[in-house]
Motif scaffolding. Sequence first.
Motif, PDB file in Angstrom:
ATOM      1  N   LYS A 205       2.338  -8.392   7.274  1.00  0.00           N
ATOM      2  CA  LYS A 205       2.061  -9.561   6.444  1.00  0.00           C
ATOM      3  C   LYS A 205       3.084 -10.648   6.759  1.00  0.00           C
ATOM      4  CE  LYS A 205      -1.170  -7.633   3.786  1.00  0.00           C
ATOM      5  NZ  LYS A 205      -2.544  -8.155   3.629  1.00  0.00           N
TER       6      LYS A 205
ATOM      7  N   ASP B  25      -5.099  -2.471  -3.151  1.00  0.00           N
ATOM      8  CA  ASP B  25      -6.522  -2.726  -3.369  1.00  0.00           C
ATOM      9  C   ASP B  25      -7.360  -2.364  -2.146  1.00  0.00           C
ATOM     10  OD1 ASP B  25      -6.108  -3.610  -5.913  1.00  0.00           O
ATOM     11  OD2 ASP B  25      -5.983  -5.730  -5.360  1.00  0.00           O
ATOM     12  N   LYS B  26      -6.849  -2.650  -0.979  1.00  0.00           N
ATOM     13  CA  LYS B  26      -7.653  -2.502   0.230  1.00  0.00           C
ATOM     14  C   LYS B  26      -7.607  -1.103   0.821  1.00  0.00           C
ATOM     15  CE  LYS B  26      -8.551  -4.771   4.656  1.00  0.00           C
ATOM     16  NZ  LYS B  26      -8.162  -5.884   5.564  1.00  0.00           N
ATOM     17  N   TYR B  27      -6.446  -0.442   0.752  1.00  0.00           N
ATOM     18  CA  TYR B  27      -6.300   0.813   1.473  1.00  0.00           C
ATOM     19  C   TYR B  27      -6.100   2.037   0.588  1.00  0.00           C
ATOM     20  CZ  TYR B  27      -5.648  -2.182   5.527  1.00  0.00           C
ATOM     21  OH  TYR B  27      -5.828  -3.114   6.513  1.00  0.00           O
TER      22      TYR B  27
ATOM     23  N   LYS C 263     -14.344   1.058  -7.342  1.00  0.00           N
ATOM     24  CA  LYS C 263     -12.937   0.859  -7.669  1.00  0.00           C
ATOM     25  C   LYS C 263     -12.660   1.428  -9.046  1.00  0.00           C
ATOM     26  CE  LYS C 263     -11.566  -3.121  -4.954  1.00  0.00           C
ATOM     27  NZ  LYS C 263     -10.948  -4.451  -5.014  1.00  0.00           N
TER      28      LYS C 263
ATOM     29  N   TRP D 118       6.544 -12.533  -4.033  1.00  0.00           N
ATOM     30  CA  TRP D 118       5.727 -12.459  -2.818  1.00  0.00           C
ATOM     31  C   TRP D 118       5.509 -11.011  -2.392  1.00  0.00           C
ATOM     32  CZ3 TRP D 118       6.418 -10.908   2.326  1.00  0.00           C
ATOM     33  CH2 TRP D 118       5.470 -11.379   3.230  1.00  0.00           C
TER      34      TRP D 118
ATOM     35  N   ASP E  92       0.305  -5.256  -3.839  1.00  0.00           N
ATOM     36  CA  ASP E  92      -0.918  -5.037  -4.607  1.00  0.00           C
ATOM     37  C   ASP E  92      -2.160  -5.253  -3.744  1.00  0.00           C
ATOM     38  OD1 ASP E  92       0.524  -4.391  -6.813  1.00  0.00           O
ATOM     39  OD2 ASP E  92       0.301  -6.325  -7.819  1.00  0.00           O
ATOM     40  N   GLU E  93      -2.107  -6.220  -2.831  1.00  0.00           N
ATOM     41  CA  GLU E  93      -3.225  -6.409  -1.910  1.00  0.00           C
ATOM     42  C   GLU E  93      -3.430  -5.173  -1.040  1.00  0.00           C
ATOM     43  OE1 GLU E  93      -2.498  -9.888   0.359  1.00  0.00           O
ATOM     44  OE2 GLU E  93      -2.587 -11.271  -1.355  1.00  0.00           O
ATOM     45  N   TYR E  94      -2.341  -4.587  -0.597  1.00  0.00           N
ATOM     46  CA  TYR E  94      -2.444  -3.375   0.222  1.00  0.00           C
ATOM     47  C   TYR E  94      -3.027  -2.224  -0.597  1.00  0.00           C
ATOM     48  CZ  TYR E  94      -1.091   0.263   3.552  1.00  0.00           C
ATOM     49  OH  TYR E  94      -1.114   1.300   4.443  1.00  0.00           O
TER      50      TYR E  94
ATOM     51  N   GLU F 131       2.854  -9.370  -4.629  1.00  0.00           N
ATOM     52  CA  GLU F 131       1.488  -9.762  -4.288  1.00  0.00           C
ATOM     53  C   GLU F 131       0.988  -9.004  -3.061  1.00  0.00           C
ATOM     54  OE1 GLU F 131       1.524 -13.932  -3.731  1.00  0.00           O
ATOM     55  OE2 GLU F 131       1.721 -14.426  -5.872  1.00  0.00           O
ATOM     56  N   LYS F 132       1.802  -8.918  -2.028  1.00  0.00           N
ATOM     57  CA  LYS F 132       1.373  -8.252  -0.798  1.00  0.00           C
ATOM     58  C   LYS F 132       1.213  -6.753  -1.009  1.00  0.00           C
ATOM     59  CE  LYS F 132       1.350 -12.170   1.122  1.00  0.00           C
ATOM     60  NZ  LYS F 132       0.033 -12.833   1.305  1.00  0.00           N
TER      61      LYS F 132
END
Length: 674
Positions: A455, A558-560, A652, A548, A554-556, A551-552
Amino acid sequence: MLDRPAVWDISSITRKEKIDFLSLLPGFSLSPACEDLHQEREWAVFLEFLRKYERVAIAKLGLYELYILPPDEDSKFGRATVLYQVKEPKLRPSQKFDGLKIAAAEISSPPGSLAGEASMSNSDLIEDRISAQQRYPEVIGDYSCYLKAIGSNRLGYSVGPNRSFERNYVTAHPSYLKTLGQAHSSWIFGAIAELVDNSRDAKATKLEVTISMIYSKTASKDIPMLSVIDDGQGMSHSDIQRMVSFGHGQPETDDPDHIGRYGIGFKTGAMRLGKDALVLTQTANSRSIAFLSQSLNEGRDNLEVPIVSYRRTGQYMEVDASVHDEDSAKYNLKIIKKFSPFDKYLIGEKAGIFNAEGTGTQIYIWNLDEWGSTYSLQWEAGMTGGSSFHQGGIFIRSRRIRSRPGQISQMVPLDYSLKSYLEVIFLDPRMKIYVQGALVKSRPLAKSLNNTVVKDGPVLGKPVQLTLGLSQLEWEQANCGMFLYWHGRLIEAYKRVGSMIHNGDCGRGIIGVIDVTDLMDDSNGHVWVHNNKQGFQDCEAYAELERWLGEKADEYLDKYVDKIQLPVHKSELSIYHRFCYMKPFNGRCEMPEEEVEKGLITISTKRHGYNTEGPNESRNRFSEQASSELEGISEDDTPNESKQNDVQLSHKRPRRRLTRSSSCGKSADHTSNP
């Protein structure tokens, strides 16, 4: 008339025989008016040195040059003789005029500026550009006792007090050494890391950290001694003086590969690990020994740090006469041997480690820090030629886990095993490190992760790069978090961010690696890192970095991570009607409760946030979601007794908590037949 300064700075000390005009100079007498017994003793030592070695101390005050002589053997010892002369300033021819002689004549007699009470300091004693701390360490101490000038009979007049101004000089009490060690009071491995940093900055390729037993003359028994030995560039006399001095300015140039910044790392680290430390260092042309000791300075009012330096002459090392004479070197070496386990044979043995033309630094620390009735560190020698399970190591005896927000795991070897810590201490390992003789296998974290994602993004306008991934080892130990590096050195480990903070098991096994050098070193010269290099200061840059990273992360998630695969068919629509939406704790439930059958999966994991919807809104939303997901599934696709082709749909986990009554203890957020 010149104003008399309250402090006399000794500019040089020279042999009496070199000044052949002393008998022609006028003078007066000085007797001490010391504040305490220590100053009185130090004044006596100073005069004894002048008399024993036939030396003269020279001070310069404006146009006056003062010569301080010791008293005669048959006179009162505490009184010194001061001779003086007027030095004409060096002027260009155009500046010379007759009035200068008149001005000189007016001040040729002892002025009031030299009379009265004065304070005398030998902090700047030098001879041939050499400080007295280097040349005459036996007279180092606090000589700032007040001197009372008494007019001699030869002068024929008396002088009275005439204070003009006073300057305060800072002295370091020996207790300050113990205070320095408090910088690493929360984690003793931080002290060892300071010494490891110095070896890396010295371009070492090999570093050995060992604890072994050595006989102590003072304790009359064997005691443990920690040694840190590297093959770096070594230090010159000026370098080692800087190392044992109390702080210095930050480097003028910003070297991204250089870790040292504050000039106190060795002192804070060594004094945390033990009371006494000896440094033996060698360059291609010199060798030096320095002794930083609480035992030596116990009961004193000022610090003494003996240093002995040698320079290479052919194949031999001889006393470096450019920094101290042979008498001073012998005195310092005698002090080192008296207050340490080292004698001349052991020092020679350790110097032999460098080989003929080798370089490097050896640090030995003893009287180690204690934990109750034993030592804070625990060490195991290991077995020679044994497997990895029989290798030695150094551990924190308490095995306590460091406090971190959201931490639930008690399996964090990095917190109490030195080998585990040194495996990840550097982002880019460049030297082989041995602990108790066993090689530490470096583990670059970013290269050991699975499902990695990089990221990139600006934080306060500065570029940063984060590597996120899954670690099987950390998953098994229930750990997660960010590893923050600065100048390639680990500052914070397992830092939880985002939803990891609120749920101890959330993000299990997820590790992030980031170097924040550019962000934490701003353009104004500020370095937002604690001087113990175990954390960051509370500043805007750090706060934005935390946001920051959250955020990154939590994005990880959600996706993986935050996904499950469940078989779904039309008959399972009723699962959204199995919730009880009655207000909690009302003591009754109008809807009959449905028993959960065997084999059902119950899911109730929530990452963050709370439900802000009412019961009806939540119920309708789940029904609509299930209906939309099942559109397009025909009757033929519905599983039956003879057909087992389940359709896999991705769901989810619901993030919002659903309210339930106290009587519905067996209800679930989401259930499904396997």
